[in-house]
Design a protein around this motif. Sequence first.
Motif, short mmCIF file in Angstrom:
data_model
loop_
_atom_site.label_atom_id
_atom_site.label_comp_id
_atom_site.label_asym_id
_atom_site.label_seq_id
_atom_site.Cartn_x
_atom_site.Cartn_y
_atom_site.Cartn_z
N ASN A 90 -3.67 4.20 2.53
CA ASN A 90 -4.89 4.66 1.85
C ASN A 90 -5.03 4.09 0.44
OD1 ASN A 90 -5.97 6.16 3.92
ND2 ASN A 90 -4.68 7.93 3.43
N ILE A 91 -3.89 3.90 -0.23
CA ILE A 91 -3.94 3.31 -1.57
C ILE A 91 -3.43 1.88 -1.48
CG2 ILE A 91 -3.05 3.41 -3.94
CD1 ILE A 91 -2.71 6.42 -3.53
N LYS A 92 -4.33 0.94 -1.74
CA LYS A 92 -3.92 -0.47 -1.70
C LYS A 92 -3.59 -0.90 -3.13
CE LYS A 92 -6.08 -2.00 2.57
NZ LYS A 92 -5.99 -0.71 3.21
N ALA A 93 -2.31 -0.81 -3.48
CA ALA A 93 -1.91 -1.12 -4.86
C ALA A 93 -1.99 -2.62 -5.12
CB ALA A 93 -0.50 -0.60 -5.13
N LEU A 94 -1.55 -3.43 -4.15
CA LEU A 94 -1.69 -4.89 -4.25
C LEU A 94 -2.37 -5.38 -3.00
CD1 LEU A 94 1.80 -5.93 -5.71
CD2 LEU A 94 -0.32 -5.47 -6.95
N GLY A 152 -5.21 -5.39 -17.25
CA GLY A 152 -6.07 -4.71 -16.28
C GLY A 152 -6.07 -3.23 -16.60
N GLN A 153 -7.07 -2.54 -16.10
CA GLN A 153 -7.17 -1.11 -16.40
C GLN A 153 -6.08 -0.32 -15.68
OE1 GLN A 153 -10.75 0.31 -13.71
NE2 GLN A 153 -11.45 -1.22 -15.17
N SER A 154 -5.94 0.92 -16.08
CA SER A 154 -4.93 1.78 -15.49
C SER A 154 -5.18 1.90 -13.97
CB SER A 154 -5.03 3.15 -16.16
OG SER A 154 -4.12 4.01 -15.59
N GLY A 155 -4.12 1.80 -13.19
CA GLY A 155 -4.23 1.92 -11.74
C GLY A 155 -4.59 0.63 -11.03
N SER A 156 -4.70 -0.48 -11.77
CA SER A 156 -5.13 -1.73 -11.13
C SER A 156 -4.00 -2.44 -10.37
CB SER A 156 -5.74 -2.67 -12.18
OG SER A 156 -4.86 -2.88 -13.26
N GLY A 157 -2.75 -2.01 -10.58
CA GLY A 157 -1.65 -2.60 -9.83
C GLY A 157 -0.68 -3.40 -10.67
N LYS A 158 -0.82 -3.35 -12.00
CA LYS A 158 0.01 -4.16 -12.89
C LYS A 158 1.50 -3.85 -12.76
CE LYS A 158 -2.00 -2.60 -16.67
NZ LYS A 158 -2.82 -1.54 -16.05
N SER A 159 1.83 -2.56 -12.83
CA SER A 159 3.25 -2.19 -12.76
C SER A 159 3.84 -2.50 -11.40
CB SER A 159 3.44 -0.70 -13.07
OG SER A 159 3.07 -0.43 -14.40
N THR A 160 3.06 -2.26 -10.36
CA THR A 160 3.53 -2.57 -9.01
C THR A 160 3.87 -4.06 -8.90
OG1 THR A 160 2.06 -0.84 -8.18
CG2 THR A 160 2.94 -2.37 -6.55
N LEU A 161 3.00 -4.90 -9.44
CA LEU A 161 3.22 -6.34 -9.40
C LEU A 161 4.47 -6.72 -10.21
CD1 LEU A 161 2.33 -9.23 -8.75
CD2 LEU A 161 0.71 -9.11 -10.66
N SER A 213 0.84 -1.20 0.00
CA SER A 213 0.00 0.00 0.00
C SER A 213 0.87 1.25 0.00
CB SER A 213 -0.96 -0.01 1.19
OG SER A 213 -0.22 0.00 2.38
N TYR A 214 0.27 2.33 -0.42
CA TYR A 214 0.93 3.64 -0.45
C TYR A 214 0.10 4.62 0.36
CZ TYR A 214 3.58 1.81 -4.45
OH TYR A 214 4.38 1.07 -5.26
N GLU A 215 0.69 5.78 0.59
CA GLU A 215 -0.02 6.86 1.29
C GLU A 215 -0.59 6.36 2.62
OE1 GLU A 215 0.04 9.85 -0.26
OE2 GLU A 215 0.81 9.10 -2.17
N LYS A 216 0.29 5.79 3.43
CA LYS A 216 -0.08 5.30 4.77
C LYS A 216 -1.26 4.33 4.74
CE LYS A 216 1.79 9.29 7.13
NZ LYS A 216 1.54 10.70 7.25
N1 LIG Z 1 4.99 5.35 -5.73
C1 LIG Z 1 3.66 5.45 -5.56
N2 LIG Z 1 3.14 6.27 -4.64
C2 LIG Z 1 1.81 6.37 -4.44
N3 LIG Z 1 0.89 5.65 -5.12
C3 LIG Z 1 1.36 4.80 -6.05
C4 LIG Z 1 2.76 4.65 -6.33
N4 LIG Z 1 2.91 3.72 -7.32
C5 LIG Z 1 1.67 3.32 -7.64
N5 LIG Z 1 0.75 3.96 -6.90
C6 LIG Z 1 -0.73 3.74 -6.95
O1 LIG Z 1 -0.96 2.34 -6.84
C7 LIG Z 1 -2.01 1.96 -7.71
C8 LIG Z 1 -1.50 0.91 -8.70
O2 LIG Z 1 -0.56 1.54 -9.57
P1 LIG Z 1 0.16 0.79 -10.77
O3 LIG Z 1 0.72 -0.49 -10.28
O4 LIG Z 1 1.10 1.77 -11.38
O5 LIG Z 1 -1.06 0.50 -11.76
P2 LIG Z 1 -1.08 0.11 -13.31
O6 LIG Z 1 0.31 -0.22 -13.73
O7 LIG Z 1 -2.02 -1.04 -13.39
O8 LIG Z 1 -1.61 1.30 -14.03
C9 LIG Z 1 -2.53 3.23 -8.36
O9 LIG Z 1 -3.61 3.70 -7.59
C10 LIG Z 1 -1.34 4.15 -8.26
O10 LIG Z 1 -1.76 5.49 -8.26
#
Ligand SMILES: Nc1ncnc2c1ncn2[C@@H]1O[C@H](COP(=O)(O)OP(=O)(O)O)[C@@H](O)[C@H]1O
Length: 225
Positions: free
Chosen positions: A18-22, A39-48, A13-16
Amino acid sequence: MVAIVKIKNLKKSYEKGNIKALNGINLEIEKGDFVSIIGQSGSGKSTLLNMIGALDTGDEGTVEVAGYDLTDGKNLDVFRSKEVGFIFQLHNLIPNLSVCENVEIPMFETKASGKERTDRALSLLNLVGLKEKAKIKPTKLSGGERQRVAIARALANKPSIILADEPTGSLDSKTSGDVLKLLIDLHEKENVTLIMVTHDLNVAKLANKQIEVLDGQILGTDSQK
Ligand SMILES: Nc1ncnc2c1ncn2[C@@H]1O[C@H](COP(=O)(O)OP(=O)(O)O)[C@@H](O)[C@H]1O
Ligand SMILES: [Mg+2]
């Protein structure tokens, strides 16, 4: 099945918080497979994908790739240089180095001599059809050619796994088709595991398996072939 990627209950998660990326990812990817993560934009693909490549670490859960435990933080630099090749949407080539030198970059982490580095870079440029452009600067290349250089660079250290994040995201459809064909050929010839992130269903369908991600969770897996 021999799994090259084993992920259990991965959370980030990010932002303490608040954002659950995975949000509890469980995933196994078979060695030598070609899978897409859709998956759509913001779904967590890049994070994974970044966690599979040890560019980032999770808050909870475990990630094991090519026999390395990426959770304990040990040997991550060895893992990154030996096992993975990354291809990004924007090729991230260094503008003031030649095409050949750009391909050589990952080999500076190894014991290869200067001649070995150059020979391998030239053979990889030959593989991606750009040997004759070896000496010029990447700024002189088209978008598709730059992405082919990035693919050659990703292969430099003979990785067991290629991670591609929207590799055709900034290319027109014809160039995109050429780059995808190259990736598919490489997957077939080089015996490498290929994991490709995309938000484009037509691109995702080229893989043997599609893994669909939504809100940081895996919705399902579809096998094509
Ligand atoms: N470094 C970061 N700081 C804060 N939020 C982040 C960061 N990286 C990703 N996020 C948030 O995590 C979520 C997943 O992001 P991401 O994995 O980039 O999605 P995708 O690649 O599917 O578009 C989004 O809501 C994104 O805004
Ligand atoms: Mg992304």
